[in-house]
Design a protein around this motif. Structure first.
Motif, PDB file in Angstrom:
ATOM      1  N   UNK A 169      -2.215   9.015  11.018  1.00 11.96           N
ATOM      2  CA  UNK A 169      -1.384   8.418   9.967  1.00 11.96           C
ATOM      3  C   UNK A 169       0.099   8.721  10.149  1.00 11.96           C
ATOM      4  N   UNK A 170       0.392   9.751  10.917  1.00  8.87           N
ATOM      5  CA  UNK A 170       1.793  10.062  11.205  1.00  8.87           C
ATOM      6  C   UNK A 170       2.416   8.928  12.030  1.00  8.87           C
ATOM      7  N   UNK A 171       1.642   8.428  12.995  1.00  7.01           N
ATOM      8  CA  UNK A 171       2.164   7.358  13.849  1.00  7.01           C
ATOM      9  C   UNK A 171       2.463   6.111  13.019  1.00  7.01           C
ATOM     10  N   UNK A 172       1.561   5.800  12.095  1.00 11.16           N
ATOM     11  CA  UNK A 172       1.775   4.634  11.231  1.00 11.16           C
ATOM     12  C   UNK A 172       2.999   4.836  10.346  1.00 11.16           C
ATOM     13  N   UNK A 173       3.129   6.039   9.809  1.00  7.87           N
ATOM     14  CA  UNK A 173       4.266   6.330   8.924  1.00  7.87           C
ATOM     15  C   UNK A 173       5.580   6.202   9.688  1.00  7.87           C
ATOM     16  N   UNK A 177       8.846   3.859   9.225  1.00  7.15           N
ATOM     17  CA  UNK A 177      10.028   4.646   8.852  1.00  7.15           C
ATOM     18  C   UNK A 177       9.826   5.506   7.617  1.00  7.15           C
ATOM     19  N   UNK A 178       8.599   5.971   7.422  1.00 11.16           N
ATOM     20  CA  UNK A 178       8.307   6.855   6.285  1.00 11.16           C
ATOM     21  C   UNK A 178       8.163   8.284   6.794  1.00 11.16           C
ATOM     22  N   UNK A 179       8.543   9.233   5.929  1.00 12.34           N
ATOM     23  CA  UNK A 179       8.362  10.644   6.299  1.00 12.34           C
ATOM     24  C   UNK A 179       6.884  10.983   6.128  1.00 12.34           C
TER      25      UNK A 179
END
Lengths: 402, 166
Positions: A169-173, A177-179
């Motif tokens: 989910x980090x990659x998607x965020x 451009x979401x933290x």
């Protein structure tokens, strides 16, 4: 003058040589670089239903497996799970995980670093011939983001539960451009003794990413997972989730309000045990504002609420790596303490399901690097399983333990 | 004879100098006693020590900020210590220091498998969580900051320390 210059030059030379040697010296927690048990950095024990003791260890860049029919006095010839060195995940809380079912199938999961940025990949393998050979390790999920800290547990019906921390989910965020902080808790099941696993599903997003997780069963089909969560405000306190059935994670409950607000990797995860009466026993480390050190708490309502945390060990002796086990005969907690020269494993026990505890006693000690102390039961006796650099591997029955 | 000895010593020194400088200047081996070596070397001067690691995600966020801080504030005593015990991490450590502009800072790397003892020498209560920053005042007083530090606050701390000097 000449003598001074000579001495200075020689001193500088020796310093340089020593420094260069130190820099290139293979800094290791292990006693040797080959694959024998005595060279291991991490050793994971498990008793099979037939009473045999199995070990899976990390040594010489490989995962090896051996078994003992005499409770650890002698071992079978070790078998390498993969016949080549791997970039194993060497994080302080990483280790191979293993369960053995009643058909003597051995399921193993471990993590490697998949790239130079230390992103992890969880691999699994299985043996169906009594540990003589293992299948080619396969990724636990086709997703290629970082995965670490897989934990295996065997359900009453023989299903193998696996949970791990996953950064997909980090990659998607990032793309949006979401933290994004931390990782996510994912799980899957195997219905064939660890030969294949179901599609990965998420339990909880934004957990802490660098600590081991712990799994115990609250009943058939109901694994409970204890993990370091990230609560609002970057507070890395512990949370627990108990599955309603194999497919349905329940509500996430907070174990304690330690108030550890930090943007750091604690590298130190919790341990969970559930007694036959259904009491949850949790131990963990925190550096919170409310409390610091190792703590124990119990829950009599299936993990919804926990008792006031009880401090374990000496804070000034770096009490660390707590581990808890529970059986019909009692509950036990082991941890490490360091006094500046040696590391001791201490133990406390409870005969009333965690309401009251014994005084701590030292059950082992060593003078160099060591693995986490682990407690393992063969159904009758409790053993300390502890890998040490100086004294090798110990599997020691604990006198007077529950 | 004496002259020959001197020449020999000088030749030896020169031949080992690049290796010595590389080892000493870019990445020093942090072993038993190194913490006291660092404290003695900077005694009487305010110092910031940053403990980090190659497998630590928050460290990857913090180090570039620290690199900028060091560039913007030359002359401050800033020391980094890689406290992550990953085998053969030297190249990964140097690569990270290079990328973040910290290669010319005073850099150390944990070089003893018995990390508990190394950490105990630094702070008996430290369990190994990183990043971790220690601010050591002129009088030796230690302030420990866990996690990613607010470098604006660190700068103010250095300024306050400098003002005390005056």
């Amino acid at each position: 003058m000449i003598r001074t210059a000579t001495i200075a030059a020689i001193t500088l030379l020796l310093q340089g040589a020593a420094n260069a040697q130190m820099s290139h010296h293979h800094v290791s927690e292990s006693a040797c670089d080959t694959t024998e048990l005595r060279c291991a950095t991490k050793v994971t024990p498990a008793f099979a239903p037939d009473g045999r003791l199995w070990l899976a260890w990390m040594a010489g860049g490989r995962i090896l497996v051996a078994n003992s029919k005499d409770r650890g006095k002698t071992f079978s010839t070790p078998v390498a799970v993969v016949d080549r060195p791997l970039e194993l995940d060497w994080g302080p809380d990483a280790r191979p995980r293993m369960v053995i079912d009643r058909h003597n199938r051995i399921a193993i999961a471990f993590a490697i670093f998949r790239d130079k940025n230390f992103n992890g990949e969880v691999l699994y393998t299985r043996s169906v011939d009594g540990g003589h050979s293992f299948t080619k390790p396969e990724p636990i999920t086709p997703n290629t983001e970082s995965q670490r800290f897989a934990q295996l547990a065997l359900d009453a019906d023989g299903s193998v539960f696996v949970a791990w921390l996953d950064k997909r989910n980090r990659a998607q965020a990032r793309a949006a451009n979401r933290i994004y902080k931390g990782a996510a808790l994912f799980f899957a099941w195997s219905k064939d003794g660890g030969g294949t696993y179901s599609e990965a599903r998420m339990v909880r997003d934004s957990t802490c990413e660098c600590c081991r997780i712990s799994v115990a069963f609250a009943g058939p089909g109901r694994p409970a997972v204890l993990f370091r969560n990230i609560f609002p405000g970057s507070v890395r306190d512990h949370a627990i989730v108990t599955f309603k059935d194999q497919a349905t994670p329940g509500e996430v409950h907070r174990v304690s309000q330690d108030g550890w607000k930090t943007e750091a990797c604690p590298h130190q995860g919790p341990s969970l045990a559930i007694s036959p009466k259904g009491t949850y026993h949790a131990v963990w480390f925190t550096g919170g504002e409310v409390r610091k050190g190792l703590f124990y708490a119990r829950s009599a309502d299936s993990g919804e609420t926990f008792s006031e945390p009880m401090a374990i060990g000496r804070l000034d002796r770096n009490a660390s790596r707590p581990y808890v086990v529970a059986s019909a005969s009692g509950t036990a907690i082991a941890w490490k303490e360091f006094d500046g020269e040696k590391t001791a494993v201490k133990l406390i026990t409870s005969g009333d399901d965690g309401k009251t505890w014994s005084q701590p006693r030292v059950i082992a000690a060593t003078v160099d690097a060591s693995d986490h102390p682990l407690l393992v039961s063969d159904g009758h006796d409790l053993f300390l399983s502890w890998m040490t650099k100086a004294d090798g591997y110990h599997i020691t029955p604990i006198d007077g333990a529950p | 004879m004496k002259r020959h000895l001197l020449l020999f010593a000088l030749a030896l020194t020169v031949s080992f100098l690049p290796q010595y400088l590389a080892a000493a200047d870019q990445l020093r081996a942090f072993q038993r006693g190194s913490w006291q070596t660092i404290l003695h070397a900077h005694a009487g001067r305010p110092m910031m020590v940053n403990f980090w690691g190659v497998t630590c995600a928050p460290c990857k966020v913090e180090l570039p900020l620290l690199g900028k801080f060091v560039r913007d504030n030359p002359g401050l005593d800033v020391v980094t210590v890689n406290a992550d015990l990953v085998p053969n991490a030297r190249e990964a450590v140097l690569s990270m220091l290079r990328k973040t502009g910290l290669l010319s800072t005073e850099n150390w790397t944990f070089s003893d498998g018995f990390v508990e003892r190394l950490r105990f020498e630094i702070d008996p209560a430290w369990q190994g969580d990183i990043p971790r920053t220690m601010l050591i005042a002129r009088d030796g007083k230690v302030t420990t900051l866990e996690g990613i530090v607010d470098l604006a606050k660190v700068k103010k701390w250095f300024e306050a320390q400098m003002n005390e000097t005056k």
